[in-house]
Design an enzyme around this catalytic site. Structure first.
Site, short mmCIF file in Angstrom:
data_model
loop_
_atom_site.label_atom_id
_atom_site.label_comp_id
_atom_site.label_asym_id
_atom_site.label_seq_id
_atom_site.Cartn_x
_atom_site.Cartn_y
_atom_site.Cartn_z
N ASP A 50 62.04 -13.17 -78.43
CA ASP A 50 63.20 -12.83 -77.59
C ASP A 50 64.25 -12.16 -78.47
OD1 ASP A 50 63.63 -15.36 -78.88
OD2 ASP A 50 65.36 -15.72 -77.60
N GLU A 114 64.65 -18.50 -78.68
CA GLU A 114 65.46 -18.84 -79.85
C GLU A 114 66.90 -18.42 -79.64
OE1 GLU A 114 67.48 -18.56 -83.67
OE2 GLU A 114 67.13 -16.94 -82.28
N ASP A 141 63.63 -15.02 -90.66
CA ASP A 141 64.56 -14.74 -89.56
C ASP A 141 65.99 -14.83 -90.08
OD1 ASP A 141 65.37 -14.17 -86.97
OD2 ASP A 141 65.25 -16.26 -86.29
N HIS A 174 99.84 -11.04 -55.76
CA HIS A 174 100.72 -9.92 -56.13
C HIS A 174 101.64 -10.43 -57.23
CE1 HIS A 174 103.85 -6.95 -55.94
NE2 HIS A 174 103.23 -6.26 -54.97
N1 BES Z 1 68.05 -14.69 -86.90
C1 BES Z 1 69.14 -15.42 -86.36
C2 BES Z 1 69.63 -16.52 -87.25
C3 BES Z 1 70.28 -16.08 -88.54
C4 BES Z 1 70.95 -14.90 -88.65
C5 BES Z 1 70.21 -16.90 -89.62
C6 BES Z 1 71.54 -14.53 -89.85
C7 BES Z 1 70.81 -16.56 -90.80
C8 BES Z 1 71.47 -15.36 -90.92
C9 BES Z 1 68.78 -15.99 -85.02
O1 BES Z 1 67.95 -15.17 -84.25
C10 BES Z 1 70.06 -16.14 -84.23
O2 BES Z 1 70.73 -15.18 -84.02
N2 BES Z 1 70.35 -17.35 -83.82
C11 BES Z 1 71.46 -17.59 -82.96
C12 BES Z 1 71.25 -18.95 -82.39
C13 BES Z 1 72.08 -19.29 -81.20
C14 BES Z 1 72.17 -18.22 -80.17
C15 BES Z 1 71.61 -20.59 -80.62
C16 BES Z 1 72.77 -17.50 -83.72
O3 BES Z 1 72.84 -17.82 -84.91
O4 BES Z 1 73.76 -17.05 -83.11
ZN ZN Z 2 69.40 -13.55 -83.45
#
Ligand code: BES
Ligand code: ZN
Length: 416
Positions: A50, A114, A141, A174
């Site tokens: 996703d 995720e 990730d 208003h």
């Molecule tokens: N890949 C990210 C997590 C991430 C980004 C870890 C940069 C370390 C550095 C992951 O896909 C993500 O964006 N997670 C979300 C989780 C949330 C929506 C529950 C986030 O961190 O905002």
């Molecule tokens: Zn992300």
């Protein structure tokens, strides 16, 4: 989502893995396995198919779902987060299989939720505990400390989200007929948002820091030696001056300190020109990034009390909790961490940076709890990958290095 899950299943089957997309109450979970040899260790490779919404579409140089390569980078939503990074692992396994045998048993677990908190994956882990049993978990990730710099992230922040609706008059009014005598929900929302931080950039919610451990002296020293400077972070973000909690560098503020962040704010007339209206309601979306020992539910309860206490007269609040996840921390010097560091050094030709990162992968602590194994975060995304933003991209070079990294990692994990 369904088509993406099916594409993955097809890809895995063509590689000779046993694969399926298993439905959940949300999006399907893709599981693929190499034939299990009991004499070999097993590595679980986790990722997500996703992505975050691609909007605003007009800010993309090329359409977000038509990937193109420009100046050595692949552009498209998910290029880094997480389709490109997980695909590097898939192709690494494909190559290793084509070259002969895998040094370990491999289980791919690729989910579709995720970015919205992995709501259904926890139950999936519980019910498939045996099938997913492994000796280590490999994940790409996260972001590299600097371009071309191998990086093992040993901590991620947790997260807790909520949405607040601020309700005022029964209908839009208003603003000449009622303004001055009726509380304006947008003004009230602005006051509530402003009440979240004090003048030193600290979160002003009572009890917010109670569980927060101070950074250990060695960690503060390590942060000073980080290859990432405050200037580099400002340049990537496109700001002249950084801001945040007083007394900490940007690397510390992002990786090791908790925050409150407004992700969205709205209310009133949004069209062109002016419309003299006193809006009936306003809203804001807030997320808290958490560090070890802070619990999402406890933080959300404190935030509710804070907003109730600071709620201006004449409006009422409707607060809805969103998703949450605890912070993640792994000792990078344990055997699997060392194996990951060896693989990174071998492929990138440099000693890896060990970083704490600000983003969140909510399922990580559940992985460690349910499967009882260390999760290794081997970054492949570059610092300017524009994850979650227009023109998200992934350097082709990182993609190719990622394929080699996967093979090196599986070999290192097999050997100890
Ligand atoms: N890949 C990210 C997590 C991430 C980004 C870890 C940069 C370390 C550095 C992951 O896909 C993500 O964006 N997670 C979300 C989780 C949330 C929506 C529950 C986030 O961190 O905002
Ligand atoms: Zn992300």
């Amino acid at each position: 989502m369904q088509r993406c899950a099916e594409w993955l299943v097809g890809k895995f089957e063509r590689m000779g893995l046993e694969a399926r997309a298993e439905p959940t109450a949300g999006c399907p979970v893709v599981v693929a396995k190499s034939p299990r040899d009991p004499a070999k260790k097993t590595v679980l490779i986790y990722g997500h198919y996703d992505v975050q919404p691609a909007e605003p579409l007009n800010l993309w140089t090329s359409p977000p779902f038509d990937p193109v390569i420009r100046s050595g980078r692949i552009f498209g939503r998910g290029a880094s987060d997480n389709k490109g990074q997980i695909l590097a692992h898939i192709l690494g396994v494909e190559e290793a299989l084509a070259e002969g045998e895998l040094p370990v048993n491999v289980v791919f677990l690729i989910e579709g939720e995720e970015e919205i908190g992995s709501k259904h994956l926890g139950t999936f882990l519980e019910t498939h505990r045996e099938e997913l049993a492994c000796d280590a978990i490999a994940i790409s990730d996260t972001g590299m400390a600097a371009e071309g710099y191998p990086t093992l992230s040993y901590a991620l922040r947790g997260i807790a989200t909520m949405e607040v609706r601020v309700k005022g008059p029964a209908m839009d009014l208003h603003s000449g007929i009622y303004g001055g005598a009726v509380a304006n929900p947008v003004t009230a929302a602005a006051r509530l948002v402003a009440s979240l931080h004090d003048a030193n950039g600290r979160v002003a919610i009572e009890g917010f820091y109670d569980a927060v451990q101070p950074m250990a002296p060695w960690e503060r020293e390590a942060a000073k030696e980080s290859p990432v400077s405050d200037e580099a972070i400002a340049a990537q973000a496109g700001v002249k001056v950084l801001a945040g909690e007083a007394g900490y560098s940007a690397v510390e503020r992002i990786g090791a300190r908790p925050t409150a962040e407004i992700n969205g704010f709205g209310g009133g007339y949004q069209g062109e020109g002016s419309k003299t209206v006193l809006p009936a309601e306003a809203f804001f979306k807030v997320s808290f990034r958490l560090v070890p020992d802070q619990h999402p539910d406890a933080v959300l309860a404190m935030a509710r009390r804070h907003f109730e206490k600071h709620c201006p007269a004449g409006v009422t609040l409707e607060m809805t909790d969103g998703h949450g996840g605890e912070a993640f921390f792994l000792d990078p010097m344990q055997p699997a961490g060392k194996a990951a560091q060896r693989a990174l050094e071998e492929v990138f030709g440099k000693k890896p940076a060990l970083t704490r990162e600000g983003g969140s992968i909510p399922i990580l602590t559940e992985f460690q709890r349910t499967l009882g194994q260390p999760a290794l975060l081997l970054a492949l995304a570059s610092p300017d990958c524009r994850a979650h933003a227009p023109d998200e991209n992934f350097p082709v070079e990182n993609f190719l290095l990622g394929i080699r990294l996967n093979k090196a990692l599986l070999r290192e994990l097999a050997n100890g």
